[in-house]
Design an enzyme around this catalytic site. Structure first.
Site, PDB file in Angstrom:
ATOM      1  N   GLU A 223       9.565   1.711  10.732  1.00  0.00           N
ATOM      2  CA  GLU A 223      10.505   2.745  10.339  1.00  0.00           C
ATOM      3  C   GLU A 223       9.833   3.997  10.416  1.00  0.00           C
ATOM      4  O   GLU A 223       9.038   4.363   9.780  1.00  0.00           O
ATOM      5  CB  GLU A 223      11.226   2.559   9.012  1.00  0.00           C
ATOM      6  CG  GLU A 223      11.935   1.231   8.629  1.00  0.00           C
ATOM      7  CD  GLU A 223      13.351   1.560   8.993  1.00  0.00           C
ATOM      8  OE1 GLU A 223      13.820   2.690   9.419  1.00  0.00           O
ATOM      9  OE2 GLU A 223      14.330   0.616   8.541  1.00  0.00           O
TER      10      GLU A 223
ATOM     11  N   GLU B 128       9.553  16.864  14.468  1.00  0.00           N
ATOM     12  CA  GLU B 128      10.084  16.510  12.883  1.00  0.00           C
ATOM     13  C   GLU B 128       9.273  17.579  12.039  1.00  0.00           C
ATOM     14  O   GLU B 128       8.129  17.343  12.160  1.00  0.00           O
ATOM     15  CB  GLU B 128       9.766  15.035  12.509  1.00  0.00           C
ATOM     16  CG  GLU B 128      10.251  14.711  11.316  1.00  0.00           C
ATOM     17  CD  GLU B 128      10.175  13.355  10.742  1.00  0.00           C
ATOM     18  OE1 GLU B 128       8.748  12.906  10.951  1.00  0.00           O
ATOM     19  OE2 GLU B 128      10.733  12.586  10.300  1.00  0.00           O
TER      20      GLU B 128
ATOM     21  N   CYS C  62      13.787  11.108   5.904  1.00  0.00           N
ATOM     22  CA  CYS C  62      13.637  10.327   7.328  1.00  0.00           C
ATOM     23  C   CYS C  62      14.917  10.685   8.312  1.00  0.00           C
ATOM     24  O   CYS C  62      14.898  11.292   9.366  1.00  0.00           O
ATOM     25  CB  CYS C  62      13.239   9.188   7.414  1.00  0.00           C
ATOM     26  SG  CYS C  62      14.212   7.841   6.543  1.00  0.00           S
TER      27      CYS C  62
ATOM     28  N   LYS D 180       0.901  -1.049   0.017  1.00  0.00           N
ATOM     29  CA  LYS D 180       0.206  -0.006   0.083  1.00  0.00           C
ATOM     30  C   LYS D 180       0.826   1.225  -0.195  1.00  0.00           C
ATOM     31  O   LYS D 180       1.603   1.510   0.994  1.00  0.00           O
ATOM     32  CB  LYS D 180      -0.787   0.128   1.423  1.00  0.00           C
ATOM     33  CG  LYS D 180      -1.958   1.041   1.158  1.00  0.00           C
ATOM     34  CD  LYS D 180      -1.679   2.357   2.267  1.00  0.00           C
ATOM     35  CE  LYS D 180      -2.479   3.322   2.074  1.00  0.00           C
ATOM     36  NZ  LYS D 180      -2.154   4.258   1.307  1.00  0.00           N
TER      37      LYS D 180
END
Ligand code: NAD
Length: 496
Positions: A251, A386, A285, A176
């Site tokens: 992750e 973040e 990331c 997905k």
């Protein structure tokens, strides 16, 4: 306009919902394709197909490891043949500049397929005969149906990091992708179809993350979820998959410290720093988003940033000369601009940047200037959270201990870097900074054969190398007696 379909049980299908979602080019706000919007029912069909393809007598399960490797290698070749097309598709839906999608994303996919094809025969157990006539051994079996949920940034690369080892280990897969970037993912599926993957072994479902992702997490026939995305979604997946005690590889996000000591090669350090935070407009990331610089090097480092940042070539992402493009979406643009406002409100000072770019054609897209905040403190939101945009925060330190404490002051633990010419210091800092990945005098360079495991709120997984391949298997212990014999435990029976 291209219509992106799902790939279920070896066929390209549209969702029964009849709904389509437009895929927007973030450089100009125009639609480049549309994607069928699947529902939980489509996920159930894809999982059923993957389960059927995992049956012991299925064509997929009959393949020898070298035949699976051949399929992976053929796919890698087909991806490289279509590299140009793939890079353009990714740039047009994600905004990542062509120079990056062409020479990074595409090879991340073909590279992962080749790497796992190459180590397929290393997947084996152990054996011992230390207990006389008893041989104890382990074998590694595939898990079954694995779901791979990917984000929009580095979309095909992160997908391949789960898809390639899952297939190499003999599992079947349902993927997905993010609804922002399904075009390049569908192209990878076209390559797998052309390579000859049997029906049901690889499936693609499309649709809203909460509905599709929740069904994958809850579906009893899914053995493992490999998820790459935000920490908040990762937490939901753990909750939703808990009942079924599903394996989860997560992750997640990061807020990586980039530490520069005054004895470092400052020219190289600043070059790597800019690469680490402005690559893909900071939507990486492992972006080195927190600069921690020794006080004695602060003036030099900040003046280098001020001099070099205006030279970054900002432009339309398809132009091969462009080095910095738009953010992925209007939503991401708003998030980044909100963070910039919060930085100002909380007392940080702008060294450079801080604005949306609206000159000429840029106004149609989601462009934000490369931005650097100085005078930052650990409690500021721009330092703790973040941002996932081109925003660097700068903090200073006097001593090594203070640098380590600042580096460890967020809940994330994905990556980090230390720049110094003192080897002992490099080792001490690497050892004490709490991240899963640490670079010394470089950034974003590593080998696929060395595994990595995020710390803290950055995830729960083991990725890469042999260890990463083994994560897609379950161990079975088997004990073999050379000669059947009694235990001798029940003494009364001994006379019989
Ligand atoms: P996201 O969490 O919003 O979405 C990721 C994927 O999850 C998408 O496909 C989305 O549709 C799906 N999803 C949404 N809700 C879901 C649910 N309830 N259950 C299951 N799936 C659901 O993340 P994003 O904005 O696409 O990606 C950016 C994030 O990804 C950043 O935080 C970044 O740090 C992280 N990321 C991490 C790595 C890594 O290797 N650690 C790599 C790339 C990106």
């Amino acid at each position: 306009m291209d219509r992106i379909k799902m790939y279920i049980d070896g066929s390209w299908v549209s969702a029964d919902s009849g709904k389509y979602r437009k895929i927007i080019n973030p450089a100009n706000g125009e639609a480049v394709a549309e994607m069928t919007e699947g529902t939980a029912e489509d996920v159930r069909k894809a999982v059923a197909a993957a389960k059927k393809a995992f049956a012991p007598d299925s064509p997929w399960r009959q393949l020898l490891p070298e035949e699976r490797a051949a399929l992976l290698l053929k796919t890698a070749d087909l991806i490289d043949e279509r590299a140009e097309e793939l890079a353009v598709a990714e740039t047009n839906s994600m905004g990542r500049v062509y120079k990056e999608t062409r020479y990074d994303d595409v090879y991340a996919v073909s590279g992962a397929f080749r790497y796992y094809a190459g180590i397929i025969h290393e997947l084996k157990g152990e054996a011992t005969a230390e207990n006389g006539d008893l041989i104890s051994l382990t074998i590694r079996e595939p898990l079954g149906v694995c779901a791979v949920i990917a984000p929009w940034n580095y979309s095909i690369g992160t997908m391949a990091a789960g898809l390639a080892p899952a297939l190499a280990a003999g599992n079947t897969v349902v993927v997905k992708p993010s609804s922002l970037t399904p075009v390049s993912t569908a192209m990878v599926f076209e390559a797998m179809e052309e390579a000859g993957f049997p029906a049901g072994s690889v499936n693609l479902v499309l649709g809203p993350g909460d509905e599709i992702g929740t069904e994958l997490a809850e579906n009893e026939d899914v053995a493992k979820i490999t998820f790459t995305g935000s920490t908040a979604t990762g937490q939901k997946i753990i909750e939703n998959s808990g009942k079924g005690l599903k394996r989860c590889a997560l992750e997640l996000g990061g807020k990586s410290p980039f530490i520069i000591f005054d004895d470092a090669d400052l020219d190289a350090a600043v070059d790597r720093l800019m690469f680490g935070i402005f690559l893909s407009q900071g939507q990486v990331c492992v972006a080195g988003s927190r600069l921690l610089v020794q006080e004695s090097a602060y003036e030099q480092v900040t003046s280098m940033l001020k001099e070099r940042i205006p030279k970054i070539r900002i432009g339309m992402p398809l132009d091969p000369e462009t080095e910095f493009g738009p953010l992925v979406s209007e939503g991401q643009l708003e998030t980044v601009l909100r963070y910039i406002e919060s930085g100002k409100e909380e007392g940080a000072e702008l060294l450079i940047g801080g604005n949306r770019i609206v000159d000429g054609d840029f106004a149609k897209g989601y462009f934000v200037e490369p931005t650097v905040f100085v005078k930052c403190t650990p409690e500021m939101r721009i330092v703790k959270e973040e941002i996932f945009g081109p925003v660097l925060t700068v903090q200073t330190f006097k001593e090594e201990k203070e640098a380590i404490a600042l580096a460890n002051s967020t809940r994330y633990g994905l990556a980090g870097a230390v720049f110094t010419s003192d080897l002992g210091r490099a080792l001490r800092v690497s050892n004490q900074v709490n991240t899963g990945m640490l670079w010394v005098n470089t950034y974003m360079e590593n080998s696929p054969s060395i595994p990595v495991s995020p710390h803290g709120n950055s995830g729960l997984c083991l990725d890469g190398g042999m260890a990463g391949l083994e994560e897609y298997t379950v161990l079975k212990q088997i004990n073999l007696k050379m000669q059947p014999s009694r235990t001798g435990w029940f003494t009364g029976i001994e006379e019989m």
